[in-house]
Design a protein around this motif. Structure first.
Motif, short mmCIF file in Angstrom:
data_model
loop_
_atom_site.label_atom_id
_atom_site.label_comp_id
_atom_site.label_asym_id
_atom_site.label_seq_id
_atom_site.Cartn_x
_atom_site.Cartn_y
_atom_site.Cartn_z
N ASP A 213 -34.04 125.20 118.59
CA ASP A 213 -34.13 126.33 119.42
C ASP A 213 -35.30 127.50 118.50
O ASP A 213 -35.36 128.50 119.08
CB ASP A 213 -32.79 126.94 119.36
CG ASP A 213 -31.84 126.39 120.30
OD1 ASP A 213 -32.19 125.55 121.13
OD2 ASP A 213 -30.69 126.31 120.07
N GLY A 214 -35.86 126.60 117.78
CA GLY A 214 -36.97 127.80 116.90
C GLY A 214 -36.23 128.04 115.44
O GLY A 214 -35.10 128.22 115.53
N GLU A 250 -45.26 133.93 115.75
CA GLU A 250 -44.05 134.19 116.27
C GLU A 250 -43.92 132.90 117.24
O GLU A 250 -42.49 132.52 117.43
CB GLU A 250 -43.95 135.44 117.05
CG GLU A 250 -43.66 136.79 116.20
CD GLU A 250 -43.26 137.96 116.73
OE1 GLU A 250 -42.35 137.79 117.82
OE2 GLU A 250 -43.46 138.93 116.36
N LEU A 251 -44.75 132.51 117.81
CA LEU A 251 -44.79 131.44 118.83
C LEU A 251 -44.23 130.32 118.07
O LEU A 251 -43.31 129.44 118.38
CB LEU A 251 -46.26 131.00 119.68
CG LEU A 251 -46.11 129.66 120.38
CD1 LEU A 251 -45.28 129.82 121.40
CD2 LEU A 251 -47.56 129.54 120.86
N ALA A 252 -44.80 130.04 116.73
CA ALA A 252 -44.53 128.94 116.01
C ALA A 252 -43.07 129.10 115.46
O ALA A 252 -42.23 128.05 115.19
CB ALA A 252 -45.29 128.86 114.68
N MET A 253 -42.44 130.22 115.37
CA MET A 253 -41.30 130.50 114.55
C MET A 253 -40.12 130.60 115.84
O MET A 253 -39.05 130.31 115.33
CB MET A 253 -41.23 131.92 114.00
CG MET A 253 -42.16 132.02 112.84
SD MET A 253 -42.68 133.77 111.98
CE MET A 253 -40.86 133.98 111.85
N LYS A 306 -41.19 143.60 111.76
CA LYS A 306 -40.22 143.18 112.73
C LYS A 306 -40.76 142.16 113.88
O LYS A 306 -41.96 142.40 114.24
CB LYS A 306 -39.47 144.44 113.40
CG LYS A 306 -38.74 145.30 112.40
CD LYS A 306 -37.98 146.58 113.56
CE LYS A 306 -36.96 147.43 112.40
NZ LYS A 306 -36.53 148.43 113.21
N LEU A 307 -39.91 141.16 114.09
CA LEU A 307 -40.25 140.17 115.09
C LEU A 307 -40.03 140.78 116.61
O LEU A 307 -39.16 141.39 116.79
CB LEU A 307 -39.62 138.97 114.98
CG LEU A 307 -39.86 138.30 113.87
CD1 LEU A 307 -39.16 136.87 113.63
CD2 LEU A 307 -41.35 137.97 113.39
N SER A 308 -40.64 140.41 117.59
CA SER A 308 -40.69 140.87 118.89
C SER A 308 -39.89 139.81 119.54
O SER A 308 -39.57 139.99 120.99
CB SER A 308 -41.97 141.34 119.51
OG SER A 308 -42.77 140.02 119.64
N LYS A 309 -39.74 138.69 119.14
CA LYS A 309 -39.24 137.40 119.78
C LYS A 309 -37.88 136.84 119.25
O LYS A 309 -37.82 137.27 117.99
CB LYS A 309 -40.25 136.11 120.06
CG LYS A 309 -41.50 136.65 120.73
CD LYS A 309 -42.48 135.52 120.90
CE LYS A 309 -43.70 135.57 121.40
NZ LYS A 309 -44.57 134.64 121.57
#
Length: 316
Positions: A213-214, A250-253, A306-309
């Motif tokens: 799920d990432g 963030e896409l990778a994470m 801070k992450l947005s995803k």
């Protein structure tokens, strides 16, 4: 209500005899004096996990590999699998390619496919898998302790890039090289969970989870199960340079479907883990540490962000 809220509210069944039930990558039941049996199951549905144009060979491979990953993350050796498949029609060429792919994955991981079920309907593939786990080296999400190092076994983000590239802004699409496109497609279609590495290191690992799920979402599962927090240095996360250069880390994470292992390990094993990653030609790395306080802190080149995803969830 997301997938995990749904499970917690309606499907969090209690068990009297299982060593471990709902809430980890696999359930555990007693097998013999020295071993437990790990059992897991995953489903792939047309229109969500694959399309009518998906290559049936790679679909066969992936449908088994995602289950293999669950057993590996528990410290287990995959053994047997059951296949249930629903098909809209009998396309023998499609079926031949699909079974060739699933057999190839079974051969790589030394798994016997021992039965299952076939039905007519919208194309759907479900696999139940079992594996043997040493009672001394069971890996769970709940074993992380403060000061553990957090490691990931290989690069993340390729599968997410392949799946999401068509929704990227034109300037990002144009910056993806043909080589990166090819690698991303390969990682999406044919995940290869690191069985041999985990078998070599399971006695050193305190907790583990497979990255389906990432990294962001799956890290939370370890932290919640272990009642701890974490500090993560984003620039230490192994990923292709394109993600950082284009501010797409963030896409990778968060994208998911990496099918690598996220694990926590005492510092005393740092050099051994590093050397074994090299031995198995994995580009894994230490990406942070477990903390006492129950929060996650992300930093990029030493600066807190801070992450947005979030990680992927069904129904989320």
């Amino acid at each position: 209500m997301n997938e995990f809220d749904l499970i917690k509210k309606y499907f969090n069944f209690t068990s009297k005899h299982a060593v471990l039930g709902v809430g980890d990558d696999a359930a555990l039941i007693p097998l013999n004096k020295n071993e437990l049996m790990a059992i897991s199951m995953d489903t792939l549905n047309i229109g969500h996990h694959f399309t009518g144009d998906s290559d049936p060979y790679y679909l066969g491979w992936k449908s088994l590999a995602v289950n293999v990953s669950d057993i590996i993350s528990m410290g287990g050796q995959p053994r047997y699998a059951l296949l249930s498949i629903s098909l809209k029609s009998l396309d023998v060429n499609w079926i031949a390619k699909f079974t060739k792919g699933i057999k190839a994955c079974a051969k790589k991981y030394n798994i016997e496919i021992i039965g299952g079920d076939t039905n007519k309907g919208s194309t759907s593939i479900s696999i139940a898998i079992t594996g043997n786990v040493s009672s001394k080296n069971v890996l769970k999400r709940s074993g992380a302790i403060p000061e553990d190092e957090i490691w990931v076994t290989n690069e993340v983000g390729y599968a997410a890039l392949h799946f999401n590239q068509h929704s990227l802004l034109p300037k990002y699409k144009e910056s993806i090289s043909n080589c990166l496109k090819k690698r991303s497609q390969e990682e999406f279609l044919k995940p290869q969970p690191p069985l041999e590495f985990i078998q070599d290191t399971k006695s050193m690992i305190n907790s583990a989870i497979d990255l389906s799920d990432g990294l962001v979402g799956d890290l939370k599962h370890i932290l919640n199960s272990s009642s701890v927090g974490a500090k993560i240095e984003i620039n230490e996360i192994p990923m292709h340079k394109w993600f950082m250069e284009n501010n797409q880390y963030e896409l990778a994470m968060c994208g998911g479907e990496d099918y690598q292992i996220l694990m926590t390990v005492p510092h005393k094993h740092h050099n051994k883990i590093q050397n074994l990653l090299k031995k198995h030609t994995l580009k894994g790395a230490m990406i942070g540490k477990i903390t006492k306080d129950k929060k996650i802190e992300y930093s990029l080149h030493g600066k807190k962000i801070k992450l947005s995803k979030e990680g992927f969830t069904h129904f989320g």
